[in-house]
Design a protein around this motif. Structure first.
Motif, PDB file in Angstrom:
ATOM      1  N   TYR A 133       0.794  -1.236   0.000  1.00 28.21           N
ATOM      2  CA  TYR A 133       0.000   0.000   0.000  1.00 28.21           C
ATOM      3  C   TYR A 133       0.827   1.288   0.000  1.00 28.21           C
ATOM      4  N   TYR A 134       2.098   1.227   0.376  1.00 29.52           N
ATOM      5  CA  TYR A 134       2.940   2.442   0.342  1.00 29.52           C
ATOM      6  C   TYR A 134       3.906   2.402  -0.847  1.00 29.52           C
ATOM      7  N   ARG A 135       4.617   1.274  -0.962  1.00 28.31           N
ATOM      8  CA  ARG A 135       5.722   1.239  -1.911  1.00 28.31           C
ATOM      9  C   ARG A 135       5.286   1.429  -3.365  1.00 28.31           C
ATOM     10  N   PRO A 136       4.093   0.974  -3.737  1.00 24.84           N
ATOM     11  CA  PRO A 136       3.661   1.272  -5.114  1.00 24.84           C
ATOM     12  C   PRO A 136       3.591   2.776  -5.392  1.00 24.84           C
ATOM     13  N   PHE A 137       3.576   3.580  -4.332  1.00 25.17           N
ATOM     14  CA  PHE A 137       3.546   5.033  -4.504  1.00 25.17           C
ATOM     15  C   PHE A 137       4.907   5.650  -4.184  1.00 25.17           C
ATOM     16  N   GLY A 138       5.933   4.828  -4.197  1.00 26.39           N
ATOM     17  CA  GLY A 138       7.283   5.360  -3.995  1.00 26.39           C
ATOM     18  C   GLY A 138       7.578   5.743  -2.566  1.00 26.39           C
ATOM     19  N   VAL A 139       6.864   5.149  -1.632  1.00 23.12           N
ATOM     20  CA  VAL A 139       7.137   5.391  -0.217  1.00 23.12           C
ATOM     21  C   VAL A 139       7.590   4.070   0.394  1.00 23.12           C
ATOM     22  N   GLY A 140       8.859   3.979   0.755  1.00 23.71           N
ATOM     23  CA  GLY A 140       9.330   2.710   1.283  1.00 23.71           C
ATOM     24  C   GLY A 140      10.494   2.844   2.244  1.00 23.71           C
ATOM     25  N   ALA A 141      10.957   4.053   2.473  1.00 21.35           N
ATOM     26  CA  ALA A 141      12.124   4.251   3.338  1.00 21.35           C
ATOM     27  C   ALA A 141      11.718   5.087   4.549  1.00 21.35           C
ATOM     28  N   PRO A 142      12.337   4.816   5.693  1.00 26.02           N
ATOM     29  CA  PRO A 142      11.958   5.513   6.922  1.00 26.02           C
ATOM     30  C   PRO A 142      11.882   7.042   6.807  1.00 26.02           C
ATOM     31  N   PRO A 143      12.857   7.713   6.155  1.00 25.75           N
ATOM     32  CA  PRO A 143      12.731   9.183   6.148  1.00 25.75           C
ATOM     33  C   PRO A 143      11.440   9.659   5.492  1.00 25.75           C
ATOM     34  N   GLN A 144      10.898   8.858   4.584  1.00 24.93           N
ATOM     35  CA  GLN A 144       9.658   9.271   3.928  1.00 24.93           C
ATOM     36  C   GLN A 144       8.470   9.190   4.883  1.00 24.93           C
TER      37      GLN A 144
END
Lengths: 394, 139
Positions: free
Chosen positions: A145-156
């Motif tokens: 649910y996050y990574r398909p939108f380019g969100v996958g690293a803690p700082p994000q």
């Protein structure tokens, strides 16, 4: 033991050890961990085989299990093992809490807590673009649910919280920068700090490149290699040992709700420390105003600000201004991360914070010593906001 | 608007279990969220048990597809090769009018013009033959 207050000052840290922090190493995590472990055991002045409890904060210390410690240290009867991997970066203080319970209940006599961070030599974020196999392992909800939108690293994920804090409270970029600048100043005073000899100004901070707005490169913690360890025992046993003990006065772990998914929390600025800090202060019988210094889990500058608030050093929303004007620097109102923290000493998942707090309370920190320090706080932050806190006393 | 080859497999959702059902609705341009069939409380991401009434009974409830910007970050360092050509992009948390919040993109507006509370509505990005992502744009 119906009242947690009964745990106050019943256990203590009696030995600490820490390898050099580096960017790159030829040593294995097990080797580094054993070196730090032997330093801590020698510092405590006990025999390695007297250790009868091993708490591995993340459960697998670079592949080394509790059994590896038993084998190397000659522990013929290992009584207690535990780990706290779900706590993420809060695992170090939660590991200390596990040790406190094991010791105070009389289950074992000497607990070792070792930890190695292999963040430079091991797989890490800086390699993710070049080598997808190095991508951070993600929970299913992040993967789906996050990574398909380019969100996958803690700082994000954490930048979402920082943005919300800026929106609600007017927190500024310069206030985030004030945290980074303070950590860097302190690192100049620590012989084992990666950023010693590399001073940094607010102008340097503002000029550093963006990672994920509102976080710049210098809002982000380091990627380093190195190990640390501490040894704990009961206050009674500590009387006969080499070092002046540093007592655990209060300790607690906590979670936001729900603990994992940040966006669907009713208040995304609710963090685990909001729950754990009041419990720890109650156990210790002290107030935030009594604290002489704080070693705060500074994975990112905004998370340090959130924790400074939730640990009770200022009101919610006032963390930005609180960090300005040298308030969190040595000589300021509340010295924070006197060793340089994860931002400028090294990223040892707050093992370095525990070790620095103990060193401060032994009054052995030389030019970075907080004068007459009696009470210090260590916090941990992990996962998506788990929060642990220890209140230590000399 | 994109080709499959730009998206390494590890960045696509794994279509199994509840994610398979969620994305099947997205593919049909029908945004739905898991909801308790008993007490009608939404929950996202999906999970087995309702934390309000403890029913295991679930349904996929349609939403209007409108909501508001809750918070965001602007990615300027890639977390994988697939993202390099998109940077900088805003990864936004949108709060649906029905309650659930999602990680998504708000397109059609420069990231520096995003505002908390900005009304947005869904559009469907047919990323691959299997995966359609629910993205948003200003109303």
């Amino acid at each position: 033991m119906a009242d947690p207050k009964a745990l106050r000052d019943k256990t203590c840290v009696v030995g600490i050890g820490e390898t050099a922090y580096t960017r790159g190493t030829t040593k294995s995590p097990l080797q580094l961990s054993m070196e730090a472990t032997m330093m801590a055991i020698n510092d405590a002045g006990i025999k390695p085989s007297q250790i009868d409890g091993v708490v591995l904060p993340n459960g697998h210390n670079g592949g080394a299990t509790a059994g590896d410690y038993a084998a190397n240290l000659g522990i013929k009867d290992l009584i207690y093992t535990a780990s706290f991997p779900e706590m993420g970066g809060a695992q170090m203080v939660s590991a200390m809490e596990g040790a406190v319970l094991a010791l105070a209940s009389g289950i074992c006599d000497y607990v070792l807590v070792p930890h190695c961070s292999y963040f430079y030599t091991g797989a890490r974020a800086r390699d993710m673009t070049a080598n997808p196999s190095n991508a951070l392992q993600a929970a299913e909800y992040i993967r789906d649910y996050y990574r398909p939108f380019g969100v996958g690293a803690p700082p994000q994920h954490y930048a979402w919280m920082a943005q919300r804090h800026m929106h609600l409270y007017g927190t500024t970029q310069e206030q985030l920068g004030a945290v980074a600048v303070a950590m860097r100043k302190h690192a100049q005073l620590h012989p084992n700090a990666i950023m010693r000899g590399k001073p940094m100004t607010m102008a340097d901070y503002m000029a550093s490149r963006w990672i994920t707005w509102p976080y710049k490169l210098l809002d982000c913690s380091l990627e380093t290699d190195g190990a640390g360890a501490f040894v704990m025992t009961t206050a009674e046993r500590a009387k006969d040992l080499k070092q002046k003990p540093v007592y655990v006065s209060g300790i607690a772990s906590g979670h936001p709700y729900p603990p994992h998914d940040i966006p669907n929390r009713p208040d995304i600025l609710e963090i685990g420390l909001d729950h754990s800090a009041p419990r720890a202060y109650a156990m210790a019988g002290v107030k935030p105003a009594d604290i002489d210094f704080a070693e705060i889990y500074d994975c990112f500058t905004g998370q340090a600000i959130l924790q400074i608030e939730s640990a009770g050093f200022c009101k919610k929303g006032e963390g930005g201004p609180f960090c300005e004007n040298g308030n969190i620097e040595l000589g300021g109102k509340l010295p924070v991360n006197t060793h340089g923290g994860l931002l400028s000493q090294a990223h040892n998942t707050s093992m370095n914070h525990v070790i620095e707090a103990v060193a401060q309370l032994r009054l052995g920190c030389g030019e970075r010593q907080v004068k007459d320090a009696e009470l210090g706080v260590v916090t941990g932050w992990g996962g998506h906001g788990h929060g642990s806190i220890a209140i230590l006393r000399r | 608007m994109t080709t499959t080859t730009e998206h390494n497999d590890y960045q696509l959702p794994v279509l199994q279990g509840t994610a398979k059902e969620f994305y099947a609705y997205c593919k049909a341009h029908d945004l739905r969220f898991q909801r308790c069939a008993k007490c009608k409380t939404f929950r996202h991401p999906p999970r087995p048990l309702c934390n309000q009434c403890y029913s295991f009974e679930t349904e996929w409830a349609p939403v209007k597809g409108t909501g508001k910007v809750y918070c965001w970050t602007v990615a300027m360092a890639p977390i994988g090769k697939a993202w390099v050509s998109y940077m900088p992009y805003a990864a936004v948390v949108v709060e649906l009018d029905e309650g659930p919040r999602v990680a998504t993109w708000v397109t059609g507006i420069p990231p520096d013009q995003l505002k908390v509370g900005m009304p947005v509505k869904v559009w469907y990005d047919e990323l691959t033959p299997e995966v359609t992502l629910a993205k948003f744009k200003p109303v």
